[in-house]
Design an enzyme around this catalytic site. Sequence first.
Site, PDB file in Angstrom:
ATOM      1  N   ARG A  95       0.741  -1.267   0.099  1.00 41.05           N
ATOM      2  CA  ARG A  95      -0.017  -0.066   0.105  1.00 41.05           C
ATOM      3  C   ARG A  95       0.894   1.158   0.107  1.00 41.05           C
ATOM      4  O   ARG A  95       1.912   1.328   0.310  1.00 41.05           O
ATOM      5  CB  ARG A  95      -0.753  -0.062   1.163  1.00 41.05           C
ATOM      6  N   THR A 368      -8.950   0.902  -9.949  1.00 41.16           N
ATOM      7  CA  THR A 368      -8.566  -0.400  -9.322  1.00 41.16           C
ATOM      8  C   THR A 368      -8.625  -1.545 -10.206  1.00 41.16           C
ATOM      9  O   THR A 368      -9.524  -1.629 -11.234  1.00 41.16           O
ATOM     10  CB  THR A 368      -9.049  -0.400  -7.946  1.00 41.16           C
ATOM     11  N   THR A 386      -4.107  -0.883  -7.351  1.00 40.60           N
ATOM     12  CA  THR A 386      -4.710   0.455  -7.683  1.00 40.60           C
ATOM     13  C   THR A 386      -3.981   1.584  -7.602  1.00 40.60           C
ATOM     14  O   THR A 386      -2.601   1.645  -7.297  1.00 40.60           O
ATOM     15  CB  THR A 386      -5.757   0.609  -6.445  1.00 40.60           C
ATOM     16  N   ASN A 388      -5.837   4.587  -7.136  1.00 45.26           N
ATOM     17  CA  ASN A 388      -7.115   4.788  -6.582  1.00 45.26           C
ATOM     18  C   ASN A 388      -7.951   5.445  -7.689  1.00 45.26           C
ATOM     19  O   ASN A 388      -8.526   4.532  -8.603  1.00 45.26           O
ATOM     20  CB  ASN A 388      -6.639   6.124  -5.717  1.00 45.26           C
ATOM     21  N   SER A 439      -8.150   1.288   3.262  1.00 47.31           N
ATOM     22  CA  SER A 439      -8.337   0.559   1.991  1.00 47.31           C
ATOM     23  C   SER A 439      -9.702  -0.273   2.001  1.00 47.31           C
ATOM     24  O   SER A 439     -10.009  -0.503   3.115  1.00 47.31           O
ATOM     25  CB  SER A 439      -7.425  -0.015   1.232  1.00 47.31           C
ATOM     26  N   SER A 440     -10.270  -0.543   0.922  1.00 48.51           N
ATOM     27  CA  SER A 440     -11.383  -1.350   0.894  1.00 48.51           C
ATOM     28  C   SER A 440     -10.959  -2.774   0.144  1.00 48.51           C
ATOM     29  O   SER A 440     -11.870  -3.543  -0.004  1.00 48.51           O
ATOM     30  CB  SER A 440     -12.784  -0.874   0.488  1.00 48.51           C
ATOM     31  N   GLY A 460     -13.866   0.730  -5.361  1.00 46.53           N
ATOM     32  CA  GLY A 460     -13.963   1.564  -4.134  1.00 46.53           C
ATOM     33  C   GLY A 460     -14.626   0.917  -2.852  1.00 46.53           C
ATOM     34  O   GLY A 460     -14.300  -0.033  -2.670  1.00 46.53           O
TER      35      GLY A 460
HETATM   36  N1  GLY Z   1      -8.417   3.045  -3.515  1.00 49.40           N
HETATM   37  C1  GLY Z   1      -9.334   2.161  -3.335  1.00 49.40           C
HETATM   38  C2  GLY Z   1      -9.131   1.424  -2.029  1.00 49.40           C
HETATM   39  O1  GLY Z   1      -7.933   1.020  -1.884  1.00 49.40           O
HETATM   40  O2  GLY Z   1      -9.945   0.933  -1.466  1.00 49.40           O
END
Ligand code: GLY
Length: 558
Positions: A95, A368, A386, A388, A439-440, A460
């Site tokens: 990340r 993503t 991702t 984003n 993050s999701s 997202g």
């Molecule tokens: N940028 C989308 C996520 O990491 O959830």
Amino acid sequence: MKLLNKTLLSMAAVLISTYALAADKPGKSAISSAHYLATEAGFEVLDQGGNAFDAAVAVSAALAVVEPASSGIGGGAFWLLHRNEDQKNIMIDGREEAPSAAHRDMYLDAQGEVNRSLAMHGPLAAGIPGHVAGMVHIARNYGRLPLKVSLAPAIRLARTGFPADEKYIRLLKPVHKHMLRWPAGRAIFLHDDEIPALGAVIKQPDVARVLEQIVLTGTKDFYHGETARLLVKGVNEAGGNWSMEDLAAYKVVEREPVRFTYNDYELITASPPSSGGVAIAEILNILEPYKIAECPEAQRIHLVVEAMRRAYRDRSIYLGDPDFVDVPVAMLIDPQYAAGMRTSIRTDKATPSSALAGIADVAGGKHTTHFSIIDSQGNLVAATLTVNTLYGANFVAPGTGFLLNNQMDDFSAKPGIPNAYGLTGFEANAIAPGKRPLSSMSPTFVIGEDRVAVLGTPGGSRIITMVLLSILDFFAGNGPQSWVSLPRYHHQYLPDRIFAEPDAFSEEVQGQLRALGHEVQILNRQWGNMNAVMWDRRSGKLEAASDPRTPSGRATVK
Ligand code: GLY
């Protein structure tokens, strides 16, 4: 009789051990990714003796080249790995990280309002990328082949180019005006400042050169050398705030995945700084006693939505980078905690989100990317990558050739103020130097004696509910083609509304949900881009499926 029993028992033992052996390795491999060239890159590496982890490096690098709207070497990723020989499960956290000059109010203007443009477009929106460090870590620690082999397809694609497809063009339209702002990216991803025509060839010679440096130096060039220097210079000259030390300090983190059981299957999924695994565990734990498969449709959706509402509330309160905040993972995934949550659920009435103490959350798009792999030896990879939002920060540091992410927007720039996904957060996800934004992304394995699933998706904050609906579909006995095609619905606590794809609910079901007190909004568009594979250990069959919503995807078994 005794003899017969003994004979039957020993025959059964032989059958069981044969089954166990047969079940241990699928013999074939399956890859599903969002782009046919990336799936082909993965198989090119498997064909040269690579394992799933080498293929994951090849697919990650190829996606970075051919799907710049969604991921890239200027972005980040979570790779979930399962190594069959020792049953090791691990999440590779690549990340992005906030630079050391970042501070909690960096996107607030003089009036204390969030400057959305600064948080979304240009170098100040970018976190220190982790994609490259993650790939190198995986190749060195889990792969069999040198980076020279696993990065070869991506280098070739970057140098000779790839044809712009419908998705490349469609996703460029909303950010065209931002891409025009910075010359280095404009020259690569636009043609004569216009959106390239269908089939126009997109070449990225600087990316080919950076990837070749990764082959030669591992992470040295990118994080300590010439590429690092170009990144820092380009970012800072355009108004950003990076230092050489920020890049040098970047480290991949190996994290224990979130693990729990549901219906006697083991689920292995993303841990913080992703909120995905914790939320999926909480939702499934809440749902487990309800026997939702037997419920009438509207009742089933109602219960799933009530579980989503509660898990997303907890996401906004508790989740953040575990190296900075104490995330109570054990509590949140404990079935006892879910039992407490369940006591507030009524089967005949929606709970208004305002009746649950807490704060806000929301949505997702087509940026993503996710891929899933099972190799012939039974190794698994689920990876979500991702930059984003679409084409990340829309900014390329001159001489580097790749777009930087705008992952800083996944932090909570101001308590209670929604980000690009409408997600609102508080202290746990406030900006701090060196911190990773929440993050999701939810790469997930579902492992049982009979079937093994590998899945995930972009989208997202809707990633979590998409993965959840597919897991429920797995438990309904369906396979990957069904998981990726399912009509989707989503609730994320705030806004207090069920969002649904156009074909998700009949008029009758919508009426029943409204009668229960739910606000239902049927959107005029679909979301997500799921890529999934499944291994049926009983038959030895592999299945792979790519989301029909995005035709450029490719799922292959061979
Ligand atoms: N940028 C989308 C996520 O990491 O959830």
